[in-house]
Design a protein around this motif. Structure first.
Motif, PDB file in Angstrom:
ATOM      1  N   LYS A  39      33.836 -36.360   8.966  1.00 20.70           N
ATOM      2  CA  LYS A  39      33.441 -37.510   9.766  1.00 20.70           C
ATOM      3  C   LYS A  39      31.930 -37.453   9.953  1.00 20.70           C
ATOM      4  N   LEU A  40      31.240 -38.449   9.445  1.00 19.41           N
ATOM      5  CA  LEU A  40      29.775 -38.454   9.480  1.00 19.41           C
ATOM      6  C   LEU A  40      29.281 -38.778  10.883  1.00 19.41           C
ATOM      7  N   ASP A  41      28.451 -37.899  11.395  1.00 17.08           N
ATOM      8  CA  ASP A  41      27.847 -38.091  12.711  1.00 17.08           C
ATOM      9  C   ASP A  41      26.403 -38.550  12.496  1.00 17.08           C
ATOM     10  N   PRO A  42      26.082 -39.815  12.778  1.00 17.28           N
ATOM     11  CA  PRO A  42      24.730 -40.321  12.537  1.00 17.28           C
ATOM     12  C   PRO A  42      23.643 -39.505  13.239  1.00 17.28           C
ATOM     13  N   VAL A  43      23.944 -39.040  14.443  1.00 21.05           N
ATOM     14  CA  VAL A  43      22.956 -38.241  15.184  1.00 21.05           C
ATOM     15  C   VAL A  43      22.698 -36.925  14.461  1.00 21.05           C
ATOM     16  N   GLU A  44      23.794 -36.280  14.018  1.00 22.60           N
ATOM     17  CA  GLU A  44      23.666 -35.019  13.299  1.00 22.60           C
ATOM     18  C   GLU A  44      22.960 -35.223  11.968  1.00 22.60           C
ATOM     19  N   MET A  45      23.351 -36.252  11.257  1.00 24.47           N
ATOM     20  CA  MET A  45      22.742 -36.520   9.953  1.00 24.47           C
ATOM     21  C   MET A  45      21.239 -36.769  10.073  1.00 24.47           C
ATOM     22  N   ALA A  46      20.830 -37.406  11.172  1.00 23.16           N
ATOM     23  CA  ALA A  46      19.414 -37.720  11.367  1.00 23.16           C
ATOM     24  C   ALA A  46      18.571 -36.460  11.536  1.00 23.16           C
ATOM     25  N   ASN A  63      40.586 -20.035   6.349  1.00 22.53           N
ATOM     26  CA  ASN A  63      40.801 -20.359   7.770  1.00 22.53           C
ATOM     27  C   ASN A  63      41.238 -19.154   8.596  1.00 22.53           C
ATOM     28  N   THR A  64      40.929 -17.952   8.125  1.00 18.89           N
ATOM     29  CA  THR A  64      41.325 -16.750   8.864  1.00 18.89           C
ATOM     30  C   THR A  64      40.345 -16.413   9.975  1.00 18.89           C
ATOM     31  N   HIS A  65      39.139 -16.972   9.925  1.00 17.60           N
ATOM     32  CA  HIS A  65      38.106 -16.747  10.947  1.00 17.60           C
ATOM     33  C   HIS A  65      37.678 -15.284  11.027  1.00 17.60           C
ATOM     34  N   ASP A  66      37.712 -14.573   9.899  1.00 19.24           N
ATOM     35  CA  ASP A  66      37.152 -13.225   9.902  1.00 19.24           C
ATOM     36  C   ASP A  66      35.632 -13.320   9.868  1.00 19.24           C
ATOM     37  N   HIS A  67      34.966 -12.218  10.190  1.00 20.80           N
ATOM     38  CA  HIS A  67      33.514 -12.226  10.412  1.00 20.80           C
ATOM     39  C   HIS A  67      32.733 -12.754   9.213  1.00 20.80           C
ATOM     40  N   TYR A  68      33.126 -12.363   8.015  1.00 21.82           N
ATOM     41  CA  TYR A  68      32.320 -12.683   6.831  1.00 21.82           C
ATOM     42  C   TYR A  68      32.741 -13.969   6.122  1.00 21.82           C
ATOM     43  N   SER A  69      33.777 -14.629   6.606  1.00 25.16           N
ATOM     44  CA  SER A  69      34.223 -15.856   5.951  1.00 25.16           C
ATOM     45  C   SER A  69      33.904 -17.074   6.804  1.00 25.16           C
ATOM     46  N   ILE A  70      33.745 -18.198   6.144  1.00 23.42           N
ATOM     47  CA  ILE A  70      33.598 -19.465   6.842  1.00 23.42           C
ATOM     48  C   ILE A  70      34.776 -20.356   6.465  1.00 23.42           C
ATOM     49  N   THR A  71      35.000 -21.398   7.227  1.00 26.43           N
ATOM     50  CA  THR A  71      36.121 -22.291   6.957  1.00 26.43           C
ATOM     51  C   THR A  71      35.737 -23.301   5.872  1.00 26.43           C
ATOM     52  N   PRO A  72      36.717 -23.914   5.210  1.00 21.30           N
ATOM     53  CA  PRO A  72      36.404 -24.963   4.234  1.00 21.30           C
ATOM     54  C   PRO A  72      35.575 -26.090   4.851  1.00 21.30           C
ATOM     55  N   LYS A  73      35.854 -26.428   6.096  1.00 17.10           N
ATOM     56  CA  LYS A  73      35.108 -27.494   6.770  1.00 17.10           C
ATOM     57  C   LYS A  73      33.642 -27.086   6.968  1.00 17.10           C
ATOM     58  N   GLN A  74      33.407 -25.831   7.374  1.00 15.07           N
ATOM     59  CA  GLN A  74      32.037 -25.361   7.536  1.00 15.07           C
ATOM     60  C   GLN A  74      31.268 -25.445   6.221  1.00 15.07           C
ATOM     61  N   PHE A  75      31.913 -25.002   5.140  1.00 13.58           N
ATOM     62  CA  PHE A  75      31.230 -25.026   3.847  1.00 13.58           C
ATOM     63  C   PHE A  75      30.906 -26.457   3.439  1.00 13.58           C
ATOM     64  N   ALA A  76      31.864 -27.365   3.626  1.00 13.40           N
ATOM     65  CA  ALA A  76      31.626 -28.767   3.262  1.00 13.40           C
ATOM     66  C   ALA A  76      30.483 -29.353   4.081  1.00 13.40           C
ATOM     67  N   GLU A  77      30.409 -29.025   5.365  1.00  9.68           N
ATOM     68  CA  GLU A  77      29.321 -29.528   6.213  1.00  9.68           C
ATOM     69  C   GLU A  77      27.980 -28.973   5.771  1.00  9.68           C
ATOM     70  N   GLN A  78      27.957 -27.710   5.390  1.00 11.60           N
ATOM     71  CA  GLN A  78      26.697 -27.100   4.957  1.00 11.60           C
ATOM     72  C   GLN A  78      26.213 -27.698   3.641  1.00 11.60           C
ATOM     73  N   MET A  79      27.133 -27.949   2.728  1.00 10.50           N
ATOM     74  CA  MET A  79      26.736 -28.583   1.469  1.00 10.50           C
ATOM     75  C   MET A  79      26.285 -30.028   1.709  1.00 10.50           C
TER      76      MET A  79
END
Length: 406
Positions: free
Chosen positions: A59-66, A88-104
């Protein structure tokens, strides 16, 4: 019981008996159906090729995108990101699929462009031919299936690519790792470079007391009775493990050649080994076989001439804003492109130039040699020194460079 049988005699009774027995006959089937269904899907799954998961919808957040404004144009430095797992295990060294998609998504919004290992190595040698503006290298350690499974569709969506460093001796050893056919498909897609992390040496070994465990490549092994292995035995152990990994990659991935190696734990013996000889030896050996080493120290943008690269490690608590902030403030002004520097300097210096020009216009009004004229000239000299100081400051300060571009 006899009364029940007498009541069921005759045609009507047979119907009633049948009606009574049917539910009892179905019950065992109904009970085992979910189990059979699960076993069936598990059986079929063993023969179906595993595939990447569809990129999550964001979900695109215009404020965040800006917030994610493009960085100044640069090609004199390259940031390198380090990922481990995506799940989605939330271990220290892994990120979630959603986090990765947001970062990309953030990288794309900020106009970063990913590069291959070949492009990166040419850059380190001083060759910027074909290097895009705002280059970035994305790397994955551990050679994990979940990294590919959850990253590939996201990379494809944004036209990005990445590098995966594998533990060659573990490839195909279980569902945690891809097999060789999957690695070949990854490489053939054009989105993945495959590099080496270890043969089987991506682990800790006993290096002192029983509780003292340290990286396999960086330390002499201590045996159960407390005796250390000899330095010659150490050299044979670590070099044979890395050579085994290279041999497997050459055999299984036709045309593969060693280019970079991602050291397990980022340690070849420079981080406090149990014997001071391990670091110098292994460093020389690695540089004779690989063009660059990917490490995990204090992250900085790579510049030409580097051979040991400290990457920015993305872990479970790394937010997209934290990553963007590091990318923005880690960029040195000296890495900016010439055009971007000219535009930036013009914007920063313009107020100083305008102030000096206004002061000089005022100095043209009073008569030459008068007190008012001399006072005006002193003010103009102050403005002139301020302009020169700002020009000098711009050449050395990355923070000031970011001040206006942001």
């Amino acid at each position: 019981m006899r009364k029940l049988l007498r009541r069921l005699r005759g045609e009507a009774g047979v119907i009633k008996l049948t009606a009574l027995l049917i539910p009892l006959s179905i019950a065992p089937v109904a009970a085992v159906t979910p189990v059979v269904k699960d076993e069936y899907h598990a059986f079929i799954g063993r023969f179906q090729p595993r595939a990447p998961i569809t990129a999550p919808k964001l979900k695109l957040d215009p404020v965040e995108m800006a917030k994610w404004k493009p960085l100044p144009e640069y090609d004199g430095a390259v940031p390198v990101l380090l990922y481990h797992g995506i799940n989605n295990t939330h271990d220290h060294y892994s990120i979630t699929p959603k986090q990765f998609a947001e970062q990309m998504q953030m990288l794309k919004r900020a106009n970063f462009r990913t590069i291959s290992v070949d492009q990166y190595l040419r850059f380190l040698k001083g060759d910027r031919t074909g290097l895009p503006i705002r280059p970035i290298l994305i790397s994955f350690d551990g050679g994990r299936w979940d990294s590919y499974q959850n990253a590939d569709s996201v990379l494809a969506k944004y036209g990005y690519r990445a590098t995966m460093s594998v533990i060659a001796g573990e490839v195909g050893s279980g569902p945690f790792y891809p097999d060789w056919a999957e690695l070949r498909r990854m490489r053939d897609s054009g989105r993945w470079d495959i590099e080496l992390e270890a043969g089987l040496g991506a682990k800790n070994i006993r290096a002192g007391a029983k509780a003292d465990v340290r990286p396999f490549y960086a330390n002499l092994r201590v045996f159960g009775h407390g005796q250390r292995e000899s330095f010659d035995a150490y050299k044979r152990r670590v070099t044979s493990d890395i050579e085994m990994g290279m041999r497997l990659l050459r055999t299984q991935l036709p045309g593969w050649q060693p280019q970079v190696m991602a050291l397990p734990f980022g340690d070849y013996g420079q981080l406090g080994p149990n014997d001071g000889r391990t670091g110098p030896f292994l460093r020389r050996w690695l540089h004779s076989h690989f063009q660059a080493l990917l490490l995990q120290g204090q992250p900085v943008y790579s510049v030409a001439g580097m051979q040991e690269i400290d990457r920015y490690q993305v872990i479970s608590r790394t937010s997209v804003d934290e990553l963007y902030t590091w990318l923005r403030h880690g960029l040195s002004y000296s890495a900016w492109g010439a055009r971007e520097k000219r535009l930036h300097e013009a914007a920063v210096l313009q107020p100083y130039r305008d102030k000096l020009a206004t002061q000089l216009e005022q100095c043209a009004l009073p008569k030459h040699g008068t007190h008012k004229y001399k006072s005006c000239q002193r003010k103009a000299a102050i403005d002139r020194r301020a302009l020169r100081a700002k020009q000098a400051e711009l050449r050395t300060s990355a923070d000031l460079a970011l001040e206006v571009s942001g």
